[in-house]
Scaffold this motif. Structure first.
Motif, short mmCIF file in Angstrom:
data_model
loop_
_atom_site.label_atom_id
_atom_site.label_comp_id
_atom_site.label_asym_id
_atom_site.label_seq_id
_atom_site.Cartn_x
_atom_site.Cartn_y
_atom_site.Cartn_z
N ASP A 45 0.82 -1.21 0.00
CA ASP A 45 0.00 0.00 0.00
C ASP A 45 0.85 1.26 0.00
O ASP A 45 0.45 2.29 -0.54
N ALA A 46 2.02 1.21 0.60
CA ALA A 46 2.88 2.38 0.70
C ALA A 46 3.83 2.51 -0.49
O ALA A 46 4.35 3.58 -0.75
N HIS A 47 4.03 1.44 -1.22
CA HIS A 47 5.02 1.42 -2.30
C HIS A 47 4.61 2.33 -3.46
O HIS A 47 3.54 2.19 -4.03
N GLY A 48 5.49 3.28 -3.80
CA GLY A 48 5.28 4.13 -4.95
C GLY A 48 4.23 5.21 -4.78
O GLY A 48 3.88 5.89 -5.73
N LYS A 49 3.71 5.39 -3.58
CA LYS A 49 2.68 6.40 -3.34
C LYS A 49 3.19 7.41 -2.33
O LYS A 49 3.25 7.13 -1.15
N CYS A 51 1.72 10.28 -1.75
CA CYS A 51 0.62 11.05 -1.17
C CYS A 51 -0.01 10.36 0.04
O CYS A 51 -0.70 10.99 0.83
N VAL A 52 0.20 9.08 0.21
CA VAL A 52 -0.39 8.37 1.35
C VAL A 52 0.48 8.63 2.59
O VAL A 52 1.69 8.55 2.55
N ARG A 79 10.67 6.29 1.28
CA ARG A 79 9.59 7.03 0.64
C ARG A 79 10.11 8.16 -0.24
O ARG A 79 9.36 8.99 -0.70
#
Length: 81
Positions: A45-49, A51-52, A79
């Motif tokens: 869920d955190a990979h490559g995002k 904005c999260v 990140r």
């Protein structure tokens, strides 16, 4: 030495009452570990995002944002762009 007075008095009291100076094993709050399956899901869920946020991830998985940060750091996740 930057040690609170109360800590010093507590240690002295334990010595006077013939108890051990060190804490007993397994005393304190028990830890809750996330299953490996949930950890991999969190990383996905955190990979490559960018904005999260950690706070949003923490709410989704019902854990503290600091614990999210620790999991990502432990897995070597960065990140940065």
């Amino acid at each position: 030495m930057n040690v609170p007075k109360r800590t010093t008095y507590d240690i002295c009291q334990r010595v006077d009452s013939a108890n051990s100076i060190t804490k007993k094993p397994d005393s304190g709050r028990p830890t809750k570990k996330m299953p490996k399956k949930k950890v991999t899901s969190l990383i996905a869920d955190a990979h490559g995002k960018l904005c999260v946020s950690l706070k949003k991830l923490g709410r989704k998985y019902k854990i503290e944002k600091k614990y999210v940060s620790n999991i990502l750091k432990k897995e070597g996740f960065s990140r940065k762009v």
